[in-house]
Design a protein around this motif. Structure first.
Motif, mmCIF file in Angstrom:
data_model
loop_
_atom_site.group_PDB
_atom_site.id
_atom_site.type_symbol
_atom_site.label_atom_id
_atom_site.label_comp_id
_atom_site.label_asym_id
_atom_site.label_seq_id
_atom_site.Cartn_x
_atom_site.Cartn_y
_atom_site.Cartn_z
ATOM 1 N N UNK A 1 0.831 -1.213 0.000
ATOM 2 C CA UNK A 1 0.000 0.000 0.000
ATOM 3 C C UNK A 1 0.863 1.261 0.000
ATOM 4 N N UNK A 2 2.009 1.196 0.667
ATOM 5 C CA UNK A 2 2.910 2.347 0.686
ATOM 6 C C UNK A 2 3.520 2.578 -0.694
ATOM 7 N N UNK A 3 3.814 1.492 -1.404
ATOM 8 C CA UNK A 3 4.335 1.619 -2.766
ATOM 9 C C UNK A 3 3.297 2.268 -3.676
ATOM 10 N N UNK B 1 3.220 6.020 -5.879
ATOM 11 C CA UNK B 1 2.831 6.203 -7.274
ATOM 12 C C UNK B 1 1.701 7.231 -7.405
ATOM 13 N N UNK B 2 0.711 7.126 -6.521
ATOM 14 C CA UNK B 2 -0.443 8.021 -6.573
ATOM 15 C C UNK B 2 -0.010 9.461 -6.304
ATOM 16 N N UNK B 3 0.865 9.644 -5.315
ATOM 17 C CA UNK B 3 1.339 10.984 -4.979
ATOM 18 C C UNK B 3 2.122 11.579 -6.148
ATOM 19 N N UNK B 4 2.927 10.767 -6.819
ATOM 20 C CA UNK B 4 3.697 11.255 -7.975
ATOM 21 C C UNK B 4 2.755 11.716 -9.088
ATOM 22 N N UNK C 1 1.227 20.316 -10.575
ATOM 23 C CA UNK C 1 2.282 21.164 -11.128
ATOM 24 C C UNK C 1 1.897 21.673 -12.512
ATOM 25 N N UNK C 2 1.280 20.818 -13.320
ATOM 26 C CA UNK C 2 0.867 21.213 -14.673
ATOM 27 C C UNK C 2 -0.215 22.286 -14.620
ATOM 28 N N UNK C 3 -1.188 22.108 -13.747
ATOM 29 C CA UNK C 3 -2.284 23.077 -13.651
ATOM 30 C C UNK C 3 -1.780 24.405 -13.101
#
Length: 87
Positions: A6-8, A12-15, A22-24
């Motif tokens: 779940x931590x892995x 991924x989700x946070x990235x 950042x794009x917005x």
């Protein structure tokens, strides 16, 4: 590095979310700069059209939770003041 599955996944989700935010944020800055450059060129019509687009992008970012509502209001107010100064 995380060992738990779940931590892995959270990494991924946070990235993914960071890239989206950042794009917005970058898009909002780009459209704000377009308004500022139109104001500096004293082109009121272009400034107003760019302001409309910038406000839309700021509102979209606010609805997605990237900006606090007060931050969005401050950004929109700043841009509107600049456009209103052209006479």
């Amino acid at each position: 590095m995380a060992n738990i599955k779940s931590a892995k996944k959270r990494i991924k989700v946070i990235a993914t979310k960071t890239a989206r935010n950042r794009a917005i944020t970058s898009a909002v800055k780009t459209y704000s700069k377009k308004v500022i450059s139109a104001v500096q060129a004293k082109d009121k019509e272009l400034a107003q059209t760019q302001l409309k687009i910038a406000v839309k992008k700021i509102d979209q970012a606010t609805s997605k939770g990237i900006f606090h509502s007060n931050t969005a209001g401050r950004k929109k107010s700043k841009l509107q003041r600049l456009v209103n100064q052209i006479a």
